[in-house]
Every structure is written in structure tokens, then in C-alpha cells.
Design an enzyme around this catalytic site. Structure first.
Site, PDB file in Angstrom:
ATOM      1  N   LYS A 126      57.491 -47.646  83.272  1.00 51.66           N
ATOM      2  CA  LYS A 126      56.944 -48.441  82.161  1.00 51.66           C
ATOM      3  C   LYS A 126      55.623 -49.044  82.620  1.00 51.66           C
ATOM      4  O   LYS A 126      55.399 -49.226  83.817  1.00 51.66           O
ATOM      5  CB  LYS A 126      57.910 -49.557  81.770  1.00 51.66           C
ATOM      6  CG  LYS A 126      57.751 -50.031  80.338  1.00 51.66           C
ATOM      7  CD  LYS A 126      58.372 -49.072  79.338  1.00 51.66           C
ATOM      8  CE  LYS A 126      58.204 -49.576  77.908  1.00 51.66           C
ATOM      9  NZ  LYS A 126      58.871 -48.706  76.938  1.00 51.66           N
ATOM     10  N   ASP A 166      53.939 -47.943  73.069  1.00 51.88           N
ATOM     11  CA  ASP A 166      54.956 -48.996  72.978  1.00 51.88           C
ATOM     12  C   ASP A 166      54.333 -50.054  72.073  1.00 51.88           C
ATOM     13  O   ASP A 166      53.352 -49.766  71.365  1.00 51.88           O
ATOM     14  CB  ASP A 166      55.298 -49.547  74.379  1.00 51.88           C
ATOM     15  CG  ASP A 166      56.561 -50.410  74.384  1.00 51.88           C
ATOM     16  OD1 ASP A 166      57.656 -49.844  74.325  1.00 51.88           O
ATOM     17  OD2 ASP A 166      56.448 -51.655  74.438  1.00 51.88           O
TER      18      ASP A 166
END
Length: 448
Positions: A126, A166
Site C-alpha cells: 500500500k 485508492d
């Protein structure tokens, strides 16, 4: 002290002031306790859990860029490459002022299990930045994205680490990042997913997380003798996940009555008008006040401190699709009191541990985000496949594969929960099913 407790204490000691990361690790390790205790001697000897909770690599870097007034701005950039046991690192880039290392680590840790559950060969990672794209011009966003990827490009690649979008990172941002990556490396490869359709993107990627959430929710209800058709659904958020969750829910015959954003929420008893919502959020990038102003049946409620918003509305199914820890114990109590019988997480860890436990104890079907919102990353992996093959699949092909993946995820976590004597505990089932595959791969590859 048990091995699980030792490792959790170690995580807290070694990662101070990272509460979201502590929460994610605690939730996973608690539900894995039965599996770990059955293999404790071997796992302890191999330090398997210590390796699982420690990222393989953490990248922190500065991102300088010039705003429209000629002023230099500096943001923090992050990429946590958490675990590559089953494939290249895969996970989104979050652009939001709240981003810090602890949040990126929590998201990366969750991503390990989410990616494992898809059945596809992708590891967990991430990244992101505390940059806020809201209110910035296209030129400012481009300046930031080009600076961000100038540093990050050294550590990513189609077979190494494949970031995606995201919160705050949509098609515009991915486009700017991809262009700069190509410029710096001379490579036209599937290094970023969520790309535009004209340069390697996949049909159905935009819809994937929201659609996947509903495919899994539909299967969960069906396996518990219920039908989503005719049910009332409360959704939080009004971004990509929420919009397409609402669209698919209504296609399946449900009525979605709420959406929210950072300033307020809307209750629309006649059902959310998805086309109007898209116009307000995707085209105008405006607030929900504009939705309410354009639709007579909609009630707009400004967000106030201590107010519980969308979860106070009577519903059968609740789908939190906004951000972490948005659904707390009071919200859970309100949902149960109003007859809600199913909650599936469209966002990453949107429900607090206390709320999750309360919902489960009160018989609410509860599916965690690492399973319920895996449709986005699953379709990103399908985009990687198309890029590798130099092919583009039809919307129907991708959507069909997505539905198959989400149905399989539910059955895998359902089976894992039953196997370990926790039938109906889908949190434990998701963690166990995701963990076993990663643990086996880590063990097979030696101490690395």
C-alpha cells in the site's frame, strides 16, 4: 504468554503511535489464534508471525511540487511493500491529508489477506501521500503526481510492485503517474492499474469494488436463506465504491436510501438516483448539498460532532463504504435496534472492533472488508493479466470473472470458519483462509 500475545505486544512496542496498524494486527491475530496454537511450535521456531507483521520494505520520501502561484509545496510520500510470498506487491495509493505511515501499514497488512483471498497471485502492499487533491487544479495534481512517481518509480514494476488507485487517486491521477513512469523508464508495461481504457485499462475496473461488494453480499444472504431483492440498504460514502455499490444493489432489486460525504449525508426514501449522484460526484466533484437541491425526495443532513448519520436510518443491509472506523458501537446498536440483519464492509476496516463484536453477538451477518471489498484488487489483477497478454477483455468477461471470484471468496471464508468450529464468523473465516495460503508460501520459500 501465548505466541499470539507475544507478537502483538511486540508490534505495539516496535510501532508506537500507529493505532490503526495495531488494530488491524490485533483483529487478524485474535481470529487466527486457533490456527496458530495448533502449529505454535513450528511457527514460533520460524518466527512466522514476526515476519508476517513486519513489512519487507518501507519507503518514505519527500514530494516537492510547485503550485499555481509558483510556491513550492512539500508532501510526504509512502510505499509499504508488506509481503510478496504469493506474488508481486499489489495495493492502492491513497492521497488524503490523514495519510501517515501507520495508516499505510494497516492498509498494507490488510491487503496481504485480501489479495490472498482473491485466489490470484498478488502480494500485499500500500502507499500514498498526505497530499490533498481536493481543490487543486489539474496542473497542480499533475505536478504532484509527476514528482511522486519520479521517486517511487525506482521501486515498482509489472513483476515487482503494481500500485493502483485508492481514496483521492482516480483515473486522472493514475494517468499522470503512468505517463511519468513511462517517460522515466521507457517501458510500456502494466505497472499501474486503474488506467484509462485507451492505454491498457480494464473495462469494469471502475465498477469493480462496488459491484464485487454486492456479489459477495448477495451470496452471503443467499447462503443464509435471504434474498437481497426488495431489501432496504444504507450506504455510507459517495465515492467510487459507494456509487457502484448503489448501482449494483438497485440492479439486484434492493433500494438504497443513503449516501454521505465529509460534510453531510443524504436520506432519500424513494431510493438514491445513481445517475444524479454520478453527475454531482464524478463530473462536478461537488458536495451532496447539490444532490439534495436537485432531488425533491432527498433530505440533506449536515454532519455534526457526535451525530451518527446514515446508520440511524432503518435498513435491512448496511454497507460502510467511506473510511476506517466510521461505524462505531453506538452505530452498531442503532442498526440492530432498527432491524438490520447484514453488514458488509465496502471500505477498509470501517467498523471498530467493539462494533464488529456487538453486531456478531446480535446475530447480524458480518463480512469484513478484506473479503467484501476485494473486487477492486481482483479486477486490478485481471488488468495485469490483460496487460501481460496485450489483450483487452469485454466488460461482460471481466464482470463474470469478478462475480466468480467474489462468490468463491465467500465460500472459502465460510468453509474456513466451519472447519475451525466458528461457523458464521466470517471475520475469522476470512483471516484464516487468507492466512493459510500466505503461511504455506512463506514456509516453502525458507527464511526470507
Amino acid at each position: 504468554m501465548s505466541y499470539v500475545d507475544e507478537v502483538f505486544d511486540l508490534v505495539v512496542a516496535k510501532n508506537p503511535a500507529q493505532p490503526e496498524f495495531h488494530q488491524a494486527v490485533k483483529e487478524v491475530l485474535e481470529s487466527l489464534r486457533v490456527v496458530i496454537e495448533a502449529n505454535e511450535e513450528q511457527y514460533r521456531k520460524d518466527a512466522l508471525l514476526e515476519r508476517l507483521v513486519t513489512p519487507e520494505r518501507q519507503l518514505l520520501f519527500r514530494v516537492p511540487w510547485v503550485d499555481d502561484k509558483g510556491q513550492v509545496q512539500v508532501n510526504n510520500g509512502f510505499r509499504v511493500q508488506f509481503n510478496s510470498a504469493i506474488g508481486p506487491y499489489k495495493g492502492g495509493l491513497r492521497l488524503h491529508p490523514s495519510v501517515n505511515l501507520g495508516i499505510i501499514k494497516f492498509l498494507g497488512f490488510e491487503q496481504i489477506f485480501k489479495n490472498s483471498l482473491t485466489g490470484l497471485p498478488i502480494g500485499g502492499g500500500k502507499g500514498g501521500s498526505d497530499f490533498d487533491p481536493k481543490g487543486k487544479s489539474d496542473r497542480e495534481v499533475m505536478a504532484f503526481c509527476q514528482s511522486f512517481i519520479t521517486e517511487l518509480h525506482k521501486y515498482i514494476g509489472a513483476d515487482t510492485d503494481v500500485p493502483a488507485g485508492d481514496i483521492g487517486t482516480g483515473g486522472r491521477e493514475i494517468g499522470y503517474m503512468y505517463g511519468q513512469y513511462k517517460r522515466l523508464t521507457g517501458l510500456y508495461e502494466g505497472v499501474l492499474t486503474g488506467k484509462g481504457l485507451t492505454y491498457g485499462g480494464s473495462l469494469a475496473r471502475t465498477e469493480a469494488t462496488g459491484y464485487g461488494l454486492l456479489y459477495l453480499t448477495e451470496e452471503m444472504l443467499k447462503c443464509n436463506g435471504k434474498d437481497i431483492a426488495g431489501k432496504t440498504v444504507a450506504i455510507s460514502g459517495s465515492g467510487n465504491v459507494a456509487i457502484y455499490a448503489a448501482q449494483k444493489a438497485q440492479q439486484l432489486g434492493a433500494k438504497v436510501v443513503t449516501v454521505s460525504d465529509s460534510t453531510g449525508w443524504v436520506y432519500d426514501p424513494e431510493g438514491i438516483d445513481v445517475e444524479l449522484l454520478k453527475e454531482v460526484k464524478e463530473v462536478k466533484r461537488a458536495r451532496l448539498t447539490e444532490y439534495a437541491a436537485a432531488r425533491k425526495s432527498a433530505e440533506y443532513h449536515e454532519k455534526k460532532n457526535g451525530e451518527h448519520g446514515v446508520w440511524t436510518v432503518k435498513c435491512d443491509v448496511a454497507l460502510p463504504c467511506a473510511t476506517q472506523n466510521e461505524l462505531d458501537l453506538e452505530d452498531a446498536k442503532a442498526l440492530v435496534a432498527n432491524g438490520c440483519f447484514a453488514v458488509a464492509e465496502g471500505a477498509n476496516m470501517p467498523t471498530t472492533m467493539e462494533a464488529t463484536e456487538y453486531l456478531q453477538k446480535n446475530g447480524v451477518l458480518f463480512c469484513p472488508g478484506k473479503a467484501a471489498n476485494a473486487g477492486g484488487v481482483a479486477t486490478s489483477a485481471l488488468e495485469m493479466s490483460q496487460n501481460s497478454e496485450r489483450l483487452s477483455w469485454t466488460f461482460e468477461e471481466v464482470d463474470s470473472k469478478l462475480k466468480g471470484i467474489m462468490v468463491n471468496i465467500f465460500h472459502n471464508l465460510d468453509d474456513a470458519a466451519k472447519k475451525y468450529g466458528m461457523a458464521g464468523n466470517y471475520v475469522a473465516g476470512a483471516n484464516i483462509a487468507g492466512f493459510l495460503k500466505v503461511a504455506e508460501a512463506m514456509t516453502a520459500q525458507g527464511i526470507v
